[in-house]
Design a protein around this motif. Structure first.
Motif, PDB file in Angstrom:
ATOM      1  N   LEU A 265       0.865  -1.178   0.000  1.00  0.00           N
ATOM      2  CA  LEU A 265       0.000   0.000   0.000  1.00  0.00           C
ATOM      3  C   LEU A 265       0.902   1.227   0.000  1.00  0.00           C
ATOM      4  N   ILE A 266       0.722   2.108  -0.984  1.00  0.00           N
ATOM      5  CA  ILE A 266       1.597   3.271  -1.153  1.00  0.00           C
ATOM      6  C   ILE A 266       0.780   4.550  -0.988  1.00  0.00           C
ATOM      7  N   PHE A 267       1.285   5.467  -0.148  1.00  0.00           N
ATOM      8  CA  PHE A 267       0.693   6.793   0.004  1.00  0.00           C
ATOM      9  C   PHE A 267       1.747   7.811  -0.409  1.00  0.00           C
ATOM     10  N   VAL A 268       1.388   8.714  -1.307  1.00  0.00           N
ATOM     11  CA  VAL A 268       2.275   9.806  -1.719  1.00  0.00           C
ATOM     12  C   VAL A 268       1.493  11.105  -1.573  1.00  0.00           C
ATOM     13  N   SER A 269       2.054  12.052  -0.823  1.00  0.00           N
ATOM     14  CA  SER A 269       1.354  13.311  -0.579  1.00  0.00           C
ATOM     15  C   SER A 269       1.474  14.243  -1.773  1.00  0.00           C
ATOM     16  N   THR A 270       0.544  15.173  -1.836  1.00  0.00           N
ATOM     17  CA  THR A 270       0.570  16.200  -2.874  1.00  0.00           C
ATOM     18  C   THR A 270       0.896  17.567  -2.277  1.00  0.00           C
TER      19      THR A 270
ATOM     20  N   SER B  35      -3.551  24.982  13.000  1.00  0.00           N
ATOM     21  CA  SER B  35      -3.400  25.311  14.429  1.00  0.00           C
ATOM     22  C   SER B  35      -1.994  25.810  14.751  1.00  0.00           C
ATOM     23  N   GLY B  36      -1.500  26.712  13.930  1.00  0.00           N
ATOM     24  CA  GLY B  36      -0.188  27.311  14.191  1.00  0.00           C
ATOM     25  C   GLY B  36       0.979  26.356  14.002  1.00  0.00           C
ATOM     26  N   GLY B  37       0.793  25.289  13.243  1.00  0.00           N
ATOM     27  CA  GLY B  37       1.866  24.336  12.992  1.00  0.00           C
ATOM     28  C   GLY B  37       1.863  23.140  13.918  1.00  0.00           C
ATOM     29  N   SER B  38       0.938  23.088  14.880  1.00  0.00           N
ATOM     30  CA  SER B  38       0.887  21.935  15.779  1.00  0.00           C
ATOM     31  C   SER B  38       0.191  20.742  15.133  1.00  0.00           C
ATOM     32  N   ARG B  39      -0.496  20.969  14.033  1.00  0.00           N
ATOM     33  CA  ARG B  39      -1.128  19.907  13.243  1.00  0.00           C
ATOM     34  C   ARG B  39      -0.764  20.120  11.777  1.00  0.00           C
ATOM     35  N   LEU B  40      -0.714  18.996  11.052  1.00  0.00           N
ATOM     36  CA  LEU B  40      -0.406  19.059   9.629  1.00  0.00           C
ATOM     37  C   LEU B  40      -1.491  18.339   8.852  1.00  0.00           C
ATOM     38  N   SER B  41      -1.926  18.942   7.783  1.00  0.00           N
ATOM     39  CA  SER B  41      -2.867  18.317   6.868  1.00  0.00           C
ATOM     40  C   SER B  41      -2.056  17.853   5.662  1.00  0.00           C
ATOM     41  N   VAL B  42      -2.123  16.536   5.384  1.00  0.00           N
ATOM     42  CA  VAL B  42      -1.303  15.957   4.331  1.00  0.00           C
ATOM     43  C   VAL B  42      -2.197  15.245   3.315  1.00  0.00           C
ATOM     44  N   PRO B  43      -2.712  15.975   2.313  1.00  0.00           N
ATOM     45  CA  PRO B  43      -3.504  15.320   1.269  1.00  0.00           C
ATOM     46  C   PRO B  43      -2.584  14.561   0.326  1.00  0.00           C
ATOM     47  N   GLY B  44      -3.128  13.491  -0.252  1.00  0.00           N
ATOM     48  CA  GLY B  44      -2.323  12.708  -1.178  1.00  0.00           C
ATOM     49  C   GLY B  44      -3.153  11.660  -1.873  1.00  0.00           C
ATOM     50  N   GLU B  45      -2.466  10.647  -2.388  1.00  0.00           N
ATOM     51  CA  GLU B  45      -3.125   9.584  -3.119  1.00  0.00           C
ATOM     52  C   GLU B  45      -2.651   8.239  -2.598  1.00  0.00           C
ATOM     53  N   LEU B  46      -3.591   7.310  -2.496  1.00  0.00           N
ATOM     54  CA  LEU B  46      -3.340   5.969  -2.000  1.00  0.00           C
ATOM     55  C   LEU B  46      -3.496   4.997  -3.155  1.00  0.00           C
TER      56      LEU B  46
ATOM     57  N   GLY C 294      -8.802  -0.714 -10.898  1.00  0.00           N
ATOM     58  CA  GLY C 294      -9.579   0.077 -11.834  1.00  0.00           C
ATOM     59  C   GLY C 294      -8.758   1.153 -12.519  1.00  0.00           C
ATOM     60  N   GLY C 295      -7.450   1.203 -12.240  1.00  0.00           N
ATOM     61  CA  GLY C 295      -6.593   2.203 -12.854  1.00  0.00           C
ATOM     62  C   GLY C 295      -6.726   3.571 -12.210  1.00  0.00           C
ATOM     63  N   ALA C 296      -7.330   3.642 -11.023  1.00  0.00           N
ATOM     64  CA  ALA C 296      -7.546   4.930 -10.368  1.00  0.00           C
ATOM     65  C   ALA C 296      -6.761   4.996  -9.062  1.00  0.00           C
ATOM     66  N   LEU C 297      -6.405   6.192  -8.685  1.00  0.00           N
ATOM     67  CA  LEU C 297      -5.780   6.450  -7.397  1.00  0.00           C
ATOM     68  C   LEU C 297      -6.857   6.935  -6.441  1.00  0.00           C
ATOM     69  N   LEU C 298      -6.754   6.563  -5.190  1.00  0.00           N
ATOM     70  CA  LEU C 298      -7.740   6.955  -4.186  1.00  0.00           C
ATOM     71  C   LEU C 298      -7.257   8.199  -3.462  1.00  0.00           C
ATOM     72  N   PRO C 299      -7.970   9.333  -3.577  1.00  0.00           N
ATOM     73  CA  PRO C 299      -7.571  10.518  -2.816  1.00  0.00           C
ATOM     74  C   PRO C 299      -7.763  10.257  -1.323  1.00  0.00           C
ATOM     75  N   ALA C 300      -6.778  10.640  -0.530  1.00  0.00           N
ATOM     76  CA  ALA C 300      -6.821  10.417   0.912  1.00  0.00           C
ATOM     77  C   ALA C 300      -6.096  11.570   1.602  1.00  0.00           C
TER      78      ALA C 300
ATOM     79  N   PHE D  17     -12.306   2.273  -0.664  1.00  0.00           N
ATOM     80  CA  PHE D  17     -11.027   1.595  -0.471  1.00  0.00           C
ATOM     81  C   PHE D  17     -11.012   0.258  -1.214  1.00  0.00           C
ATOM     82  N   ARG D  18     -12.074  -0.520  -1.064  1.00  0.00           N
ATOM     83  CA  ARG D  18     -12.178  -1.832  -1.711  1.00  0.00           C
ATOM     84  C   ARG D  18     -12.234  -1.694  -3.237  1.00  0.00           C
ATOM     85  N   ARG D  19     -13.022  -0.752  -3.717  1.00  0.00           N
ATOM     86  CA  ARG D  19     -13.193  -0.564  -5.156  1.00  0.00           C
ATOM     87  C   ARG D  19     -11.878  -0.119  -5.820  1.00  0.00           C
ATOM     88  N   THR D  20     -11.158   0.765  -5.175  1.00  0.00           N
ATOM     89  CA  THR D  20      -9.937   1.305  -5.763  1.00  0.00           C
ATOM     90  C   THR D  20      -8.754   0.354  -5.635  1.00  0.00           C
ATOM     91  N   THR D  21      -8.588  -0.266  -4.460  1.00  0.00           N
ATOM     92  CA  THR D  21      -7.411  -1.111  -4.229  1.00  0.00           C
ATOM     93  C   THR D  21      -7.650  -2.582  -4.538  1.00  0.00           C
TER      94      THR D  21
END
Length: 177
Positions: free
Chosen positions: A84-89, A95-106, A115-121, A148-152
């Motif tokens: 299972l591979i996650f790569v962020s975008t 919250s001033g840097g105390s939390r990070l939001s890391v969108p990417g693809e799974l 199905g040839g698709a990447l799952l946004p996560a 998750f099931r459909r994509t992976t």
């Protein structure tokens, strides 16, 4: 006696990056310093909880926040021999840097699901400790099980029903010396 002045060299400024991340560079997790857990939930009840092995956990910090990349490669029994591979975008502070939001693809193995698709996560990470050469984070990624099931193509057994999946992550990134 004469006093000579020696020429002074101007040193280039050290590369600076986002203040909420360590200094620019490539950081990796040492063996045993990355814990990943896959949990399947049905309503409020967990129906499956399994530890995953982190084959690779890298964080690339660039001077430009848009170019920072988090990459994870996870294996384990619930993945049935797949990776299972996650790569962020991107990485965005909250919250001033105390939390990070890391969108990417799974995705699985080769970067694409059946199905040839990447799952946004999106990982939501809490910064536990930060230094110039180290970052310790704890967080989770939540997904609907059907997507998750459909994509992976990964399915749970019939005795393990689920309506959502959570991937828990605790990792310490350090810069190799």
């Amino acid at each position: 006696m004469t006093t000579e002045s020696f020429p002074t060299a101007v040193l280039p400024p050290s590369p600076t990056g986002p203040s909420w991340l360590p200094l620019p560079g490539t950081y990796s997790a040492a063996p045993g310093r990355c814990i990943a857990e896959l949990t399947a939930h049905l309503g409020p009840l967990p129906t499956l909880r399994r530890r995953l092995t982190a084959e690779r956990a890298d964080l690339t910090v660039a001077p430009d926040p848009e170019s920072c990349v988090l990459r994870l490669e996870l294996t384990g029994r619930p993945l049935r021999g797949r990776t299972l591979i996650f790569v962020s975008t991107g990485i965005t502070p909250e919250s001033g840097g105390s939390r990070l939001s890391v969108p990417g693809e799974l995705a699985l193995d080769d970067g694409e699901g059946p199905g040839g698709a990447l799952l946004p996560a999106e990982f939501t990470l809490r910064v536990v400790d930060r230094a110039d050469d180290q970052l310790l984070v704890l967080g989770a990624l939540r997904l609907p099980y059907r997507a998750f099931r459909r994509t992976t193509g990964i399915t749970l057994s019939r005795i393990r029903p689920a309506d959502r999946i959570r991937l828990l992550l605790a990792v310490e990134f350090t810069c190799p010396a």
